[in-house]
Design a protein around this motif. Structure first.
Motif, PDB file in Angstrom:
ATOM      1  N   GLY A 126       0.842  -1.281  -0.073  1.00  0.00           N
ATOM      2  CA  GLY A 126      -0.137   0.017  -0.196  1.00  0.00           C
ATOM      3  C   GLY A 126       0.838   1.184   0.071  1.00  0.00           C
ATOM      4  O   GLY A 126       1.732   1.315   0.695  1.00  0.00           O
ATOM      5  N   LYS A 151      -5.160  13.971  -0.601  1.00  0.00           N
ATOM      6  CA  LYS A 151      -5.926  13.767  -1.562  1.00  0.00           C
ATOM      7  C   LYS A 151      -5.334  14.863  -2.686  1.00  0.00           C
ATOM      8  O   LYS A 151      -5.164  15.768  -2.405  1.00  0.00           O
ATOM      9  CB  LYS A 151      -7.603  14.266  -1.242  1.00  0.00           C
ATOM     10  CG  LYS A 151      -8.568  14.268  -1.839  1.00  0.00           C
ATOM     11  CD  LYS A 151      -9.836  14.624  -1.336  1.00  0.00           C
ATOM     12  CE  LYS A 151     -10.247  13.691  -0.145  1.00  0.00           C
ATOM     13  NZ  LYS A 151     -10.597  12.203  -0.813  1.00  0.00           N
ATOM     14  N   ASP A 173     -10.116   3.832   3.427  1.00  0.00           N
ATOM     15  CA  ASP A 173     -10.459   2.924   2.481  1.00  0.00           C
ATOM     16  C   ASP A 173      -9.090   1.848   2.092  1.00  0.00           C
ATOM     17  O   ASP A 173      -9.696   0.648   1.733  1.00  0.00           O
ATOM     18  CB  ASP A 173     -10.769   3.762   1.041  1.00  0.00           C
ATOM     19  CG  ASP A 173     -11.749   4.785   1.206  1.00  0.00           C
ATOM     20  OD1 ASP A 173     -12.788   4.527   2.304  1.00  0.00           O
ATOM     21  OD2 ASP A 173     -11.777   5.835   0.411  1.00  0.00           O
ATOM     22  N   LEU A 174      -8.070   2.172   2.184  1.00  0.00           N
ATOM     23  CA  LEU A 174      -6.930   1.396   1.988  1.00  0.00           C
ATOM     24  C   LEU A 174      -6.837   0.151   3.062  1.00  0.00           C
ATOM     25  O   LEU A 174      -6.616  -1.208   2.584  1.00  0.00           O
ATOM     26  CB  LEU A 174      -5.458   2.337   2.102  1.00  0.00           C
ATOM     27  CG  LEU A 174      -4.506   1.318   1.757  1.00  0.00           C
ATOM     28  CD1 LEU A 174      -4.276   0.809   0.416  1.00  0.00           C
ATOM     29  CD2 LEU A 174      -3.096   2.309   2.000  1.00  0.00           C
ATOM     30  N   ALA A 214      -2.026  11.729  -5.086  1.00  0.00           N
ATOM     31  CA  ALA A 214      -1.665  10.155  -5.362  1.00  0.00           C
ATOM     32  C   ALA A 214      -1.627   9.953  -6.754  1.00  0.00           C
ATOM     33  O   ALA A 214      -1.225   8.893  -7.023  1.00  0.00           O
ATOM     34  CB  ALA A 214      -2.620   9.489  -4.684  1.00  0.00           C
ATOM     35  N   CYS A 249       0.004   5.620   0.341  1.00  0.00           N
ATOM     36  CA  CYS A 249      -1.068   6.504   0.658  1.00  0.00           C
ATOM     37  C   CYS A 249      -0.394   7.969   0.623  1.00  0.00           C
ATOM     38  O   CYS A 249       0.637   8.145   1.011  1.00  0.00           O
ATOM     39  CB  CYS A 249      -1.758   6.123   1.972  1.00  0.00           C
ATOM     40  SG  CYS A 249      -3.228   7.127   2.160  1.00  0.00           S
ATOM     41  N   GLU A 283      -1.665  -1.290  -3.529  1.00  0.00           N
ATOM     42  CA  GLU A 283      -2.914  -0.624  -3.464  1.00  0.00           C
ATOM     43  C   GLU A 283      -2.445   0.828  -3.388  1.00  0.00           C
ATOM     44  O   GLU A 283      -1.751   1.129  -2.472  1.00  0.00           O
ATOM     45  CB  GLU A 283      -3.707  -0.761  -2.246  1.00  0.00           C
ATOM     46  CG  GLU A 283      -4.314  -2.141  -2.479  1.00  0.00           C
ATOM     47  CD  GLU A 283      -5.372  -2.320  -3.276  1.00  0.00           C
ATOM     48  OE1 GLU A 283      -6.061  -1.339  -3.781  1.00  0.00           O
ATOM     49  OE2 GLU A 283      -5.910  -3.627  -3.773  1.00  0.00           O
ATOM     50  N   ILE A 284      -2.979   1.781  -3.978  1.00  0.00           N
ATOM     51  CA  ILE A 284      -2.714   3.237  -4.151  1.00  0.00           C
ATOM     52  C   ILE A 284      -3.981   3.837  -3.726  1.00  0.00           C
ATOM     53  O   ILE A 284      -5.148   3.779  -4.238  1.00  0.00           O
ATOM     54  CB  ILE A 284      -2.376   3.796  -5.494  1.00  0.00           C
ATOM     55  CG1 ILE A 284      -1.131   2.864  -6.118  1.00  0.00           C
ATOM     56  CG2 ILE A 284      -1.931   5.114  -5.492  1.00  0.00           C
ATOM     57  CD1 ILE A 284       0.196   3.101  -5.248  1.00  0.00           C
ATOM     58  N   SER A 285      -3.820   4.924  -2.679  1.00  0.00           N
ATOM     59  CA  SER A 285      -5.056   5.581  -2.200  1.00  0.00           C
ATOM     60  C   SER A 285      -4.843   7.017  -1.516  1.00  0.00           C
ATOM     61  O   SER A 285      -3.373   7.081  -1.228  1.00  0.00           O
ATOM     62  CB  SER A 285      -5.663   4.751  -1.229  1.00  0.00           C
ATOM     63  OG  SER A 285      -6.907   5.147  -0.678  1.00  0.00           O
ATOM     64  N   ASP A 286      -5.685   7.669  -1.494  1.00  0.00           N
ATOM     65  CA  ASP A 286      -5.809   9.047  -0.965  1.00  0.00           C
ATOM     66  C   ASP A 286      -6.326   9.076   0.494  1.00  0.00           C
ATOM     67  O   ASP A 286      -6.706  10.064   0.984  1.00  0.00           O
ATOM     68  CB  ASP A 286      -6.014  10.191  -1.646  1.00  0.00           C
ATOM     69  CG  ASP A 286      -7.593  10.072  -2.147  1.00  0.00           C
ATOM     70  OD1 ASP A 286      -8.283   9.407  -1.596  1.00  0.00           O
ATOM     71  OD2 ASP A 286      -7.922  10.989  -3.164  1.00  0.00           O
ATOM     72  N   CYS A 287      -6.924   7.698   0.654  1.00  0.00           N
ATOM     73  CA  CYS A 287      -7.625   7.571   2.006  1.00  0.00           C
ATOM     74  C   CYS A 287      -7.359   6.305   2.867  1.00  0.00           C
ATOM     75  O   CYS A 287      -7.548   5.264   2.154  1.00  0.00           O
ATOM     76  CB  CYS A 287      -9.333   7.754   1.600  1.00  0.00           C
ATOM     77  SG  CYS A 287     -10.179   7.133   3.029  1.00  0.00           S
ATOM     78  N   LYS A 320      -8.221  -3.576   2.707  1.00  0.00           N
ATOM     79  CA  LYS A 320      -7.505  -4.074   1.785  1.00  0.00           C
ATOM     80  C   LYS A 320      -6.240  -4.615   2.048  1.00  0.00           C
ATOM     81  O   LYS A 320      -6.021  -5.655   1.284  1.00  0.00           O
ATOM     82  CB  LYS A 320      -7.501  -3.426   0.493  1.00  0.00           C
ATOM     83  CG  LYS A 320      -8.553  -2.539   0.066  1.00  0.00           C
ATOM     84  CD  LYS A 320      -8.509  -1.653  -1.069  1.00  0.00           C
ATOM     85  CE  LYS A 320      -9.958  -0.968  -1.581  1.00  0.00           C
ATOM     86  NZ  LYS A 320      -9.583   0.135  -2.716  1.00  0.00           N
TER      87      LYS A 320
END
Length: 259
Positions: free
Chosen positions: A32, A37, A56-57, A40, A34, A49-53, A60
């Motif tokens: 992951g 917002k 949410d990450l 990313a 991160c 996994e790529i996320s700005d939250c 997973k």
């Protein structure tokens, strides 16, 4: 057995270094990355996994160890989220006040959390051995610390300087808050015997330098640690992540626990 890793602030200077060292380590698996917002975009790593939250990450990537070198408020919020989902977390953020440290300790009751203001192995060895020097020298030696960092550093004195000063004060049997002197200006009078000065220099791109002075009768001892690259902090954080993956919640861990 590999340890799954999530990097916060993956585009930053420390984040980029952590990502690169994680990818190069056969014992680690980057699962992951991160970023805040809107920041990313452009991040892409295989099977990651790529996320700005973070909320949410984490569902997973169950059990993955989070590594965070961001800001005090962000690190406290991250620890609460990590505790909610049961992910261990390694925090290298500096500048946390006592209330924020207490919040980390509260989150550490629910999930393993590791916090150190300096991830350098060398600094943490000094934290172990410098009290022995203080006790051996005795109270006729005045203690001063000078710390130097790059001009972008926001907190002062550095978390490392404060930790060193606190450890030295404890070796004297002093409460650090009672004896600290972070600034001198004007007609200040003679230096009290019961005092530890911590002075700050800021400029350029200095990664980090800390010098402890012991001024005694007829002599002076200087002990200096210089960080040549942020790689030493990244390596220390990843070492902590490997160790933390096998720990249980219940306390806020630090480098002394690893040693």
């Amino acid at each position: 057995m590999t340890v799954d890793i999530v990097i916060l602030g993956a585009k930053g200077r420390m984040g980029t270094m952590l990502v690169n060292q994680t990818l190069a380590d056969e014992e680690l698996n980057l699962v992951g990355a991160c970023e805040r917002k809107g920041n990313a975009d452009g991040l892409h790593y295989e099977d990651c996994e790529i996320s700005d939250c973070l909320e949410d990450l984490l569902p997973k990537v169950p059990g993955a160890v989070i590594i965070d070198f961001t800001a005090p408020e962000a690190s406290v919020a991250m620890a609460k989220t990590a505790a909610k989902y049961g992910n261990p977390a390694v925090i290298g953020t500096t500048g946390l006040n006592p209330a924020q440290q207490a919040e980390l300790a509260e989150s550490a009751r629910k999930t393993p959390i590791f916090w150190a203001p300096n991830m350098s192995v060398g600094i943490n060895v000094l934290l172990k051995i410098m009290p022995l020097l203080v006790q051996a020298l005795g109270e006729n030696y005045d203690i001063e610390i000078v710390e130097t960092h790059h001009k972008m550093k926001k907190d002062s004195p550095s978390g490392t300087a404060l930790k060193l000063a606190q450890v030295l004060a404890e070796a004297r049997g002093w409460n650090y808050d009672d004896v600290k002197k972070h600034c001198r200006d004007g007609i200040i009078g003679e230096r009290p015997k019961k005092e530890i000065g911590v002075q700050t220099l800021r400029g350029g791109d200095v990664v980090g330098e800390h010098t402890m002075y012991f001024f005694g009768p007829g002599e002076r001892i200087e002990v200096t640690h210089r960080a040549h690259s942020r790689e030493t902090f990244a390596a220390g954080a990843l070492r902590a992540a490997k160790w933390l993956a096998g720990q249980k919640p219940g306390k806020l861990y630090n480098m002394a626990d690893i040693f």
